[in-house]
Design an enzyme around this catalytic site. Sequence first.
Site, PDB file in Angstrom:
ATOM      1  N   HIS A 122     -95.642 -39.393  16.698  1.00  0.00           N
ATOM      2  CA  HIS A 122     -94.840 -39.580  17.909  1.00  0.00           C
ATOM      3  C   HIS A 122     -95.670 -39.015  19.070  1.00  0.00           C
ATOM      4  O   HIS A 122     -96.457 -38.083  18.873  1.00  0.00           O
ATOM      5  CB  HIS A 122     -93.549 -38.762  17.721  1.00  0.00           C
ATOM      6  N   ASP A 199     -94.419 -31.700  12.347  1.00  0.00           N
ATOM      7  CA  ASP A 199     -93.290 -32.165  13.151  1.00  0.00           C
ATOM      8  C   ASP A 199     -92.182 -32.599  12.187  1.00  0.00           C
ATOM      9  O   ASP A 199     -92.333 -33.576  11.453  1.00  0.00           O
ATOM     10  CB  ASP A 199     -93.765 -33.337  14.021  1.00  0.00           C
ATOM     11  N   GLN A 202     -88.012 -35.966  12.098  1.00  0.00           N
ATOM     12  CA  GLN A 202     -87.398 -37.056  11.340  1.00  0.00           C
ATOM     13  C   GLN A 202     -87.062 -36.652   9.912  1.00  0.00           C
ATOM     14  O   GLN A 202     -86.646 -37.490   9.115  1.00  0.00           O
ATOM     15  CB  GLN A 202     -88.330 -38.280  11.315  1.00  0.00           C
ATOM     16  N   LYS A 219     -81.223 -34.460  16.471  1.00  0.00           N
ATOM     17  CA  LYS A 219     -81.365 -35.509  15.468  1.00  0.00           C
ATOM     18  C   LYS A 219     -80.719 -35.080  14.160  1.00  0.00           C
ATOM     19  O   LYS A 219     -80.853 -35.733  13.140  1.00  0.00           O
ATOM     20  CB  LYS A 219     -82.844 -35.831  15.261  1.00  0.00           C
ATOM     21  N   CYS A 360     -92.028 -44.367  21.142  1.00  0.00           N
ATOM     22  CA  CYS A 360     -92.909 -43.235  21.464  1.00  0.00           C
ATOM     23  C   CYS A 360     -94.067 -43.133  20.491  1.00  0.00           C
ATOM     24  O   CYS A 360     -94.495 -42.031  20.129  1.00  0.00           O
ATOM     25  CB  CYS A 360     -92.154 -41.912  21.516  1.00  0.00           C
TER      26      CYS A 360
END
Lengths: 405, 144
Positions: A122, A199, A202, A219, A360
Amino acid sequence: MADAQEFLKDFPLLHTEMNGRPIAYLDNGATTQKPEQVIKAICGYYGGCNANPHRGAYALSVEATEIYENARKRTAAFIGAKRPEEIIFTKNATEALNLIAYSYGLTNLKQGDEIVITIAEHHSNLVPWQHVAHATGAALKYIYLEQDGNLSDEDIETKITERTKLVACTQVSNVLGLKNDVKKIAAKAHSVGAVCVVDGSQSVAHQKVDVRDIDAGHKMLSPMGIGVLYGKYDLLDAMPPFLMGGDMIEYVEEQQTTFAELPAKFEAGTQNVGGAAGLTAAIDYLTGIGFDRIEAIEKDLVDYALPQLRELPFIELYGCDTKRDNKTGIIAFNVKDVHPHDVATILDSTGVAVRAGHHCAQPLHKYLGLNASCRASFYLYNTREDVDRWIAALKKVREVLGYGA
Amino acid sequence: MGLEDIYTELVSEHSRNPEHRHALPGATCSLKGHNPSCGDEITLQLKVKDGVVEDAAFTGVGCAISQASTDMMVDLIRGKRTEEARALAQKFIGMIKGEITDEAELEDLDEALSLQGVSHMPARVKCAVLAWHTLDEALKEQGK
């Protein structure tokens, strides 16, 4: 699945209408909807205990501080951090990643060093590293993909070398929906003495995550505006502050300042206590359900949707042919001859919400030879009926634009 | 607002077969327009002589609305004086922003008038105005 129906009742927004139709919300990769429990926690905070934490010596402020610090403890336990001070609250994952880039990256990297990231990042885990590379003279290198969309094992082995000082990688691609073996990548990074940044935007809402992760709360059912950085205590302790100002200081004199200990050192200014209250409620909610059930719901929806999508000759799928058992509830696709934005508008007219664009991740799209794509992403409240409505609407798309089926 | 108000016959036709999507030999100016959020990307080419847009064309990729809008615009501005073309661009942008609604005033937008429905779709406004903003910028440069 019966489970999803059970959870659906907790999400008030999913009982409202969009364009006069019930919503099939399939954009959970962008943000999830919020359960009643989270909304109540936020309202409860602002309606009953709002004050600036860490400041006033009065009951309300003490209560706000407790709510905020309790969120930190709960978050630490949720992701398996050793101590609450390793949890830094940020505004979102982007800020968390920038914090590392500015504080760690700009301080520790220099010409001749290398940063290794993946092409599937991203922008939030890509642009900050470009900045660090430009500012320090370090080189930025990429791990590319195998045919099936997974990270190239060969690249992982050959690009991470003794020159590598930092490796940054997402745990799950927000476009292809494939889980990366971050354990292996972190082990490789550590073996050459590099730090590893993961990261978790997700992943943390969808699977059990075992620290060394970064995560944004919205999220995972929690409100927007609260994110989490996890870092090992010694690493964070050695890093200089990122944002300067109130609450992150020890002594301030006219010409110099000494800084507070962790975690306050990285939390300048008034913090998002309402968001932290919502995050705690979200963690409670997810813990009560358990990731086994959440993963089972998402897997059921993917297994239900993919064979139907493959039947449609005008649908192109991305990241859906992985040879590993690592597909998550994200399906990227295109409708032949039709721009993703038109697809999203046409689906929207039937109440189906999907994402269209580059999500993104422009370098990934360019690498895949795409201008843009559509993305459907599932969560625990999605049902097979949502998938049915999505696929029924897809069958209409080409017709609306005057193409033969 | 129904889909048929947006994806009209005219819009579908222009987006499927854009007559003016090609490189323009002898162009006197070329300007890129870009919507970073959705990936619409066009390069508008103009051949301007003695204050007249003698010819125009575009290349690039984008959604049906941006492609159709660009193609209709090129149809409209060929042969127009530059100040006239700029005035049309501003009128079109005004229509899509919902600032100009008077049918009589909008009449000279010709086929592009069929995109008026986009003014009710905030998510698609940028797609419709991309080419016209690019034209306005390009002609502003020419005028200098």
